[in-house]
Write a protein that holds these residues in place. Structure first.
Motif, PDB file in Angstrom:
ATOM      1  N   SER E  44       0.835  -1.199   0.000  1.00 33.38           N
ATOM      2  CA  SER E  44       0.000   0.000   0.000  1.00 33.38           C
ATOM      3  C   SER E  44       0.867   1.245   0.000  1.00 33.38           C
ATOM      4  O   SER E  44       0.601   2.200  -0.734  1.00 33.38           O
ATOM      5  CB  SER E  44      -0.883   0.025   1.248  1.00 33.38           C
ATOM      6  N   ASP E 174      -6.149  -0.389  -4.235  1.00 34.20           N
ATOM      7  CA  ASP E 174      -5.549  -1.037  -3.068  1.00 34.20           C
ATOM      8  C   ASP E 174      -6.535  -2.045  -2.483  1.00 34.20           C
ATOM      9  O   ASP E 174      -7.463  -1.665  -1.776  1.00 34.20           O
ATOM     10  CB  ASP E 174      -5.172   0.028  -2.036  1.00 34.20           C
ATOM     11  N   GLU E 175      -6.316  -3.316  -2.789  1.00 31.85           N
ATOM     12  CA  GLU E 175      -7.214  -4.386  -2.320  1.00 31.85           C
ATOM     13  C   GLU E 175      -8.678  -4.018  -2.513  1.00 31.85           C
ATOM     14  O   GLU E 175      -9.452  -3.996  -1.559  1.00 31.85           O
ATOM     15  CB  GLU E 175      -6.959  -4.682  -0.835  1.00 31.85           C
TER      16      GLU E 175
END
Ligand SMILES: Nc1ncnc2c1ncn2[C@@H]1O[C@H](COP(=O)(O)OP(=O)(O)OP(=O)(O)O)[C@@H](O)[C@H]1O
Ligand SMILES: Nc1ncnc2c1ncn2[C@@H]1O[C@H](COP(=O)(O)OP(=O)(O)OP(=O)(O)O)[C@@H](O)[C@H]1O
Ligand SMILES: [Mg+2]
Ligand SMILES: [Mg+2]
Ligand SMILES: O=P([O-])([O-])[O-]
Lengths: 366, 344, 259, 310, 259
Positions: E44, E174-175
């Motif tokens: 991240s 991000d995810e």
């Protein structure tokens, strides 16, 4: 398409004011502001106002010309926010400065540890004539403030805390809860004098007319303090994550134990600063104390009998009916010293709350 | 008075207990002196006084919330009647305790004294005379170089005994100009004037404003310029003696159901007696004629007599700068106080 | 210590809204049962009725029976608090008590209930529970540090240790690995494998591979549409559900062809 | 096995729950009781005012004529205070929460909290001795140059003790309240939403407008209401700072009066009907705060759907 | 519109703490790059340096170069605000603005640059973006309802619509699916597949299957231990990383044998 890409890409670096631009605008505004103000007869206030307006306008315009309207708006907002801050500082610094300048000369060990017992106008007249130190002190008022506030806290914190617990943990938003929330809000608006009159009348009914003690004052202050405690505690309890409650329930822990051992400890630092705020709210109250605690010059440490002074009433009396009407300077000095003392007390209280918060705060580790 | 004085101290050493009084703030400084003096002589007794205001004091006495009251106004007939409930069949009575001239003070650079008659004063405070070089003022002050500064009237914002006495003077001495009745609240029709809370408030506002004029307890006006008021044919500056003289000239109040001991008096504001300064405030102590127990009676008597004694009056005027009671009034007051008795 | 759970005709409500309709299902002791199904089909809701956590929410209620070794959890005179000390629960996001040390977190179930416990008993219990949760080695020398200082996976195992410290008979887990990285996930999956020998384990998961890896039996829940109640569609051995389901929707779902 | 049964056991524990929830309920009810007692006390003491012949009321033409200017005065004072304190307070709060460097921000927050505790007498004394004299010059200037605007009509007060000064003092007093509350709320704005805005290419101000202010709206309203409560009920500061008088449009001349100050100034000498009048005025003030709160709640609830509470 | 990203020797700091060390990596336009690796390895953190979101955090800073079609994002005179409008971002938890309607959420970024957008242009853009995010059909008749009323998966797609409405050149995610159920996940994965034809897409994921399914190239990050910086271990075609990685750690990680 390719063309737009190109223009957009070069926009990454284009159109940025150099770092010195704002300083230049500032310097220009100061010069221009001084000139404008001089036209009207130079005054530091008008100069500051002109310079500030010119800087805000100038920097916005310059930014707009070079960096575009969005940056200009951003710059404008930033300037306004800094401006608001500076603007707020002016009176606040002035208040603190006034209190410090006028209060510091009066702060002495004598002032802290003696009362006004036996102090008369004759003494003050003497002081002024001989130029000796101001005699008499605020010990009785300091103790009165501490005791009355302590009792007000003893009354308000449990009631406020429990009510907040009821609102957050038990009420499930029923009509009673809504009524309590609403009236707590209303209660924050009760004029302080009304709270004082109410407490005086209430104790008058119970213990005979004219009952004035530190405790009556504490009850009056509680009326003002409770809503603040409820509101702040409520907010703090609300932000305790539900997950923690569920974790406790899932372990077979009873609700009341969950509240006392998990929810409240998690929120304790917030609660502590809320209580500090509440104390700060009432510790400076004058009007309700005048009608509930009476006023004396001597030391009384019993909140349940006899009249009691407090710092705010001390300040008020020293200002409004000076010990010597002819020579008011000693009284004025005492008043400002007491004001400074009161502020210092609140500051210490705040520090104490911070300490509590630090000790009990949820540990984040690392 | 000597006899009274000795007797006070003789009986004093034995008194004990706590006496609570509520009342006028005008007496606050004097009361500090009395309490200090009395405590020094009677370590076993304690007096507390809350300077909440005259009205609050009378209210407290009538409700049984205080054993004595300090008041800039004496009890009215109906209040006297009401006092029978807590003060026994004879009710409560007034004893003058504190006499203070009210100074009419102004802030004009370089001018320390002005002569004015009642009508001019009333005109100024009504806003009808609005600059300092007005003919009405100049006519009475030949040789004084008056500026053209506008006059800023500063009056009391709070309900006050000083205002009552000042307006009472204006209404009595200049009835053609001052057409409103005497009252503790400044006439509402005189709107738009400056005002401030408390004696110290008006004094500080007036001292800070060039061209301001105000009225306040004489002890508090400090170095401001003062008005000498016209009484008869002469201009009288305030002094303790002049004030006492005006009080001497006053007439006792008579009324249904007032106890014999009552010393309430109506001041002769329009007196023409030479050397009297009629802008004066008399503040009373109000006591019950009957108290529940002998201990309280002894304490009240001892304190009351100390207050009106030479010693007490001297202590007060030292501390508060007021005018002492005349010997004649002291004598009467001691007699009155001796009539206090315990309920049997 | 493990016990059988037998649910009979359970309807679960949020106020007037019927969230889960008519579920009947039997879960065997010493086994792992997985609940799968699309979001919103009521897996969490149903799971929470198994230890009466459902009724913590305002307006939430239940019709039907949940039998724990034959005793109805919703019978008259049954205290939900007692139920929960028999049936532990682990949540989606690790939630150690932030004000407590690792040690106190493990002992929370005991200490918060004010049960007296000697220091040595407590030490034993802490070691046993943490060992049971595969965490002992990693935290043995920082037991007095706050639990929130651990990594996500460690925190989740701490929560499992906390749950088994009160010696429950059943452990319910609601997506215990969804907030964790693969390594921590593996650690938890291993742990579930071990827990099975002592407890009845019920786990909700979104990860089909996980369901296939850890569970003995799998229940597939589905929902006809928003506002409709969730239903139990198929319940069978995990191998059957994943390889040879009898309902079309199940097959679509497990093969990712759903929608 | 029976010890492991889910039946029975814990009767005592359940009682604990009952007792505790009972106590909390009691505390809540106590607050309601106190409030109703205060209201009843006010009503009871104010009653003679409403039954007295209107000629006996101060001003001689009934309670409404007496109280009306005071109500307006109170509203003016509070309005000036809020008009100044709300934008400045929000600005200061934003400065502390989103503009100032971290370390500085913390100590600034601390100082601001402290200011909330300065007793009102001190603010009053400051307003009287420092602020009012300093404003005489500007007032004169305003009267000369902007006198055609009714609120700046001259001649300006020569002591500076005017409604505008009182409003400024009140603003200074409520500023810390508004600032410290809104600051806390600004700090609680979900990072999620702030980053969403920034990631979209928003400038700092655009981020604040998109994420921070909408989130904080109800909180800002509550903070302003709390400030308003203080401004409405403030006694000593107004009593010390304002040259009171009848209703007047100009804010730089002596005149106007607030309910709270009227009570404080006249209470000491009041007795009988006058006392009851003042308490009736207190009752009116109480009703005003009640109405204000109702309005605030209504504003907040109107936007519930988009409140961000999810 | 798609652009190449070229990172050269990037070090990322939180204050004094070096979180990611010396990363050099090239991401091609019109492709999907996946970042995988254990929790805390700095995925991240690194992703956020690609549109200068990193520096939003106090004390955070960067050394090295990130070139967007040859232009250094961290060059002198580059305004991060402009950078971010070229490089969009979607977060782990869906974060539509709760006080805005669905329509306003989509237009939020557009209105920043173009306040006076006409109603019909705006309508077109809303439809185009929502269609691009596969959400149009589901929300077309409640565009004026708050965005927070949608389900998690819908909210995430709304956030994607919001990001593509400003026509960025790169989209960072991000995810994006870790808070979603499999059906919503599938929907998002399909969407990424489509986005690829217009944008450079970079995605962080914990789900190896997902990485394998959606990405063209995969970067494996790892960390030697707590307090150590994260590093880029291997970067190659996704098929290579998953079937024939050249580094042992990568193989251990993708096969779940890590630890
Ligand atoms: N507190 C609540 N109040 C009212 N309705 C609720 C509440 N919690 C959940 N629901 C509703 O109940 C239904 C089932 O929700 P539940 O959370 O059990 O689904 P789930 O299968 O666990 O979904 P997920 O996989 O997203 O966790 C949904 O329609 C949901 O909107
Ligand atoms: N705001 C911050 N301040 C200081 N350190 C941070 C911050 N955010 C992350 N870190 C540290 O930076 C390192 C990398 O964190 P990062 O969140 O980038 O990892 P990640 O690979 O995204 O992990 P995850 O898979 O859990 O999201 C970790 O050691 C973390 O503790
Ligand atoms: Mg769920
Ligand atoms: Mg991450
Ligand atoms: O004594 P006063 O009533 O004028 O303050």
């Amino acid at each position: 398409m390719i063309e737009t890409t190109l223009t957009r890409s070069s926009a990454l670096t284009k159109n940025k004011l150099p770092g010195y631009a704002m300083w230049a605008v500032l310097a220009a505004s100061i010069v221009l502001g001084a000139a404008l103000s001089a036209l009207l007869g130079f005054h530091i206030a008008s100069f500051a106002i002109f310079a500030a307006i010119l800087f805000v306008a100038g920097s916005t315009i310059v930014t707009r010309m070079v960096e575009g309207s969005r940056r200009a708006t951003d710059r404008f907002a930033t300037n306004l926010i800094f401006g608001a801050f500076i603007l707020a500082l002016v009176p606040l610094i002035s208040v603190i400065f006034t209190v410090l300048v006028r209060g510091l000369p009066g702060l002495s060990p004598d002032f802290l540890f003696t009362s006004m017992g036996g102090m008369t106008g004759t003494v003050d007249n003497n002081t002024v004539e001989t130029g000796g130190p101001v005699l008499g002190g605020a010990y009785h008022a300091i103790m009165g403030t501490l005791l009355i506030t302590l009792w007000a806290t003893i009354i308000s914190v449990p009631i406020g805390l429990l009510t907040a617990v009821y609102l957050v943990e038990y009420s499930r938003g029923g009509p009673l809860a809504r009524a309590i929330t609403f009236f707590v809000d209303v209660m924050t608006g009760i004029p302080s004098i009304v709270a004082g009159l109410f407490a005086a009348a209430f104790f008058g009914l119970l213990f005979g007319p004219g009952t004035r003690t530190g405790f009556v004052a504490a009850v009056a202050l509680s009326v003002l303090m409770i809503p603040v405690v409820v509101r702040s505690t409520e907010e703090m309890l609300k932000i305790v994550p539900n997950e923690l409650r569920e974790a406790a329930y899932a372990l077979g822990v009873r609700k009341w134990r969950t509240i006392l051992k998990v929810v409240v400890p998690t929120a304790i630092s917030g609660i502590a600063s809320g209580v500090t705020l509440a104390i700060a709210r009432v510790i400076g109250e004058t009007a309700p104390l005048l009608v509930t605690a009476g006023f004396v010059n001597t030391i009384n440490l019993n909140v349940f009998a006899g009249w009691m002074s407090s710092l705010p009433t001390f300040i008020y009396r020293q200002l409004m009916s000076p010990t010597s009407p002819t020579n008011t300077d000693p009284s004025t000095q005492r008043a400002w010293a007491a004001a400074l003392l009161l502020i210092v007390m609140v500051m210490l209280l705040n520090l104490g709350a911070r300490l509590v918060a630090r000790i009990f705060a949820p540990k984040t580790g690392r | 008075t000597d006899a009274a004085g000795t007797e006070t101290s003789a009986s004093a050493s034995t008194v004990s207990g706590t006496l609570s009084g509520v009342g006028a703030s005008s007496q606050a400084a004097a009361m500090d002196a009395w309490i200090a003096g009395f405590n020094a002589a009677n370590p076993g007794a304690s007096i507390q006084y809350s300077p909440d205001g005259s009205g609050a004091g009378r209210e407290a006495l009538l409700a049984g919330g205080a054993q004595f009251a300090g008041s800039d106004a004496y009890l009215k007939d109906e209040e006297t009647a009401a006092s029978q409930e807590v003060c026994g069949p004879d009710g409560a009575f007034n004893v003058p305790a504190y006499i203070s001239p009210i100074a009419i003070a102004f802030n004009l650079e370089g001018i320390k004294e002005l002569n004015l008659d009642a009508a001019t004063i009333a005109g100024i405070f009504r806003g009808e005379i609005s600059t300092w070089n007005d003919a009405a003022i100049a006519g009475q002050n030949e040789g004084v170089k008056l500026p053209a500064t506008p006059i800023t009237v500063v009056h009391r914002a709070d309900d006050s005994g000083t205002t009552t006495n000042f307006t009472d003077y204006l209404a009595a001495a200049a009835p053609e100009v001052w057409t409103t009745e005497a009252d503790g609240e400044w006439p509402a029709e005189l709107d738009g004037q400056e005002n401030a809370q408390g004696t110290s408030g008006v004094v500080s506002a007036a001292s800070a404003t060039e061209g301001a004029i105000t009225y306040a307890d004489a002890s508090a006006v400090g170095s401001m310029g003062k008005v000498s008021v016209k009484v008869g044919d002469e201009y009288v500056a305030y002094t303790s003696e002049a004030a006492a003289k005006a009080v001497e000239a006053s007439t006792p109040v008579t009324g249904e159901g007032r106890p014999d001991a009552d010393m309430a008096m109506d001041l002769a504001r329009d007196t023409t007696e030479s050397g009297a300064y009629p802008v004066v405030l008399v503040s009373y102590h109000i006591y019950c004629t009957t108290y529940q127990d002998q201990e309280t009676v002894d304490l009240v008597k001892a304190f009351g007599e100390y207050v009106v004694s030479d010693e007490g009056q001297a202590a007060a005027s030292d501390a508060a700068g007021n005018a002492p009671l005349s010997a004649n009034l002291q004598e009467q007051a001691v007699q009155a106080l001796r009539s206090i008795k315990a309920a049997s | 210590m493990s016990k059988r759970i037998d649910v009979k005709g359970l309807n679960v409500f949020y106020g007037d809204f019927l969230a889960v309709e008519d579920v009947s299902i039997k879960m065997e002791p010493r086994s792992v049962t997985a609940f799968i199904g699309p979001s919103g089909c009521g897996k969490s809701t149903f799971l929470r009725t198994l230890n009466r956590m459902h009724e913590v929410l305002p307006g939430a209620r239940v019709e039907g029976e949940v039998l724990l070794d034959g005793e109805n959890l919703y019978g008259p005179g049954v205290d939900p608090v007692t139920v929960r000390s028999h049936i532990g629960m682990v949540f989606q996001r690790p939630n150690p008590f932030p004000t407590m040390s690792i040690r106190d977190n493990v002992l929370a179930g005991v200490k918060l209930n004010n049960k007296r416990i000697s220091k040595s008993d407590a030490d034993d219990l802490v070691e046993k529970s943490l060992t049971g949760a595969n965490l002992w080695k990693e935290v043995r020398d920082r037991l007095d540090k706050p639990g929130s200082g651990l990594s996500g996976g460690q925190q989740q195992r701490l929560c499992i240790a906390r749950a088994i410290a009160v010696s429950p008979e059943v452990i319910l887990m609601d997506e215990p690995c969804s907030a964790l990285d693969p390594i921590s996930t593996l650690a938890i999956e291993d742990l579930i494998e071990e827990l099975k020998s002592d407890y009845t384990v019920v786990i909700v998961t979104h990860n089909m591979q996980q369901a296939a890896r850890v569970s003995d039996k799998t229940a597939f829940f589905n929902i006809a549409g928003t506002g409709k109640p969730g239903k139990l569609i198929e319940y069978d051995d995990t191998t059957v559900i994943f390889n040879n389901p009898s309902v079309k929707a199940t097959e679509d779902y497990v093969s990712g062809r759903f929608g | 096995m029976s010890s492991k049964s889910i039946q029975g056991a814990g009767g005592a524990g359940r009682a604990g729950d009952k007792v505790f929830s009972g106590i909390t309920l009691l505390a809540g009810c106590l607050i309601l009781t106190v409030l109703f007692a205060v209201a009843a006390f006010l009503l009871w003491q104010a009653l003679p005012t409403f039954t007295a012949p209107s000629a006996d009321i101060s001003g001689g033409s009934g309670f409404f004529t007496y109280i009306f200017p005071l109500v307006i005065g109170t509203v003016i004072a509070a309005a000036i205070a809020l008009l100044i304190a709300t934008p400045v307070g929000i600005g200061v709060a934003l400065f502390i929460s989103h503009y100032a460097p971290r370390r500085l921000a913390q100590s600034l927050g601390y100082v601001v909290d402290l200011l909330a505790a300065i007793p009102s007498v001190v603010y009053g004394a400051w307003g009287m001795t420092v602020l009012a004299p300093a404003l005489v010059g500007p007032y004169n200037w305003l009267a000369e140059n902007a006198g055609w605007i009714p609120i700046f009509a001259g001649p300006a007060s020569q002591t500076g003790k005017t409604m505008l000064t009182a409003g400024v003092v009140l603003a200074v007093m409520v500023l810390p309240i508004i600032t410290s509350l809104t600051r806390e709320i600004f700090l609680q704005t979900p990072k999620l939403h702030e980053e969403a805005a920034l990631a979209m290419g928003a400038t700092r101000w655009e981020m604040i407008r998109m994420a921070v202010l909408p989130f904080a709206r109800p909180g800002i309203i509550s903070a302003v209401m709390l400030g308003l409560g203080r401004a409405l009920g403030e006694t000593m500061a107004v009593a010390l700072v304002l040259s009171s008088g009848g209703l007047i449009a100009s804010l730089i001349r002596p005149g106007n009066q607030t309910i709270a100050a009227e009570i404080a100034l006249n209470f000491p000498e009041a007795y009988g009907l006058r006392l009851s009048e003042l308490i009736a005025a207190g009752l009116v003030l109480f009703v005003i705060t009640l109405i204000v709160n109702v309005i605030a709640r209504w504003i907040i609830s109107r936007h519930k759907e988009f409140s961000g509470a999810n």
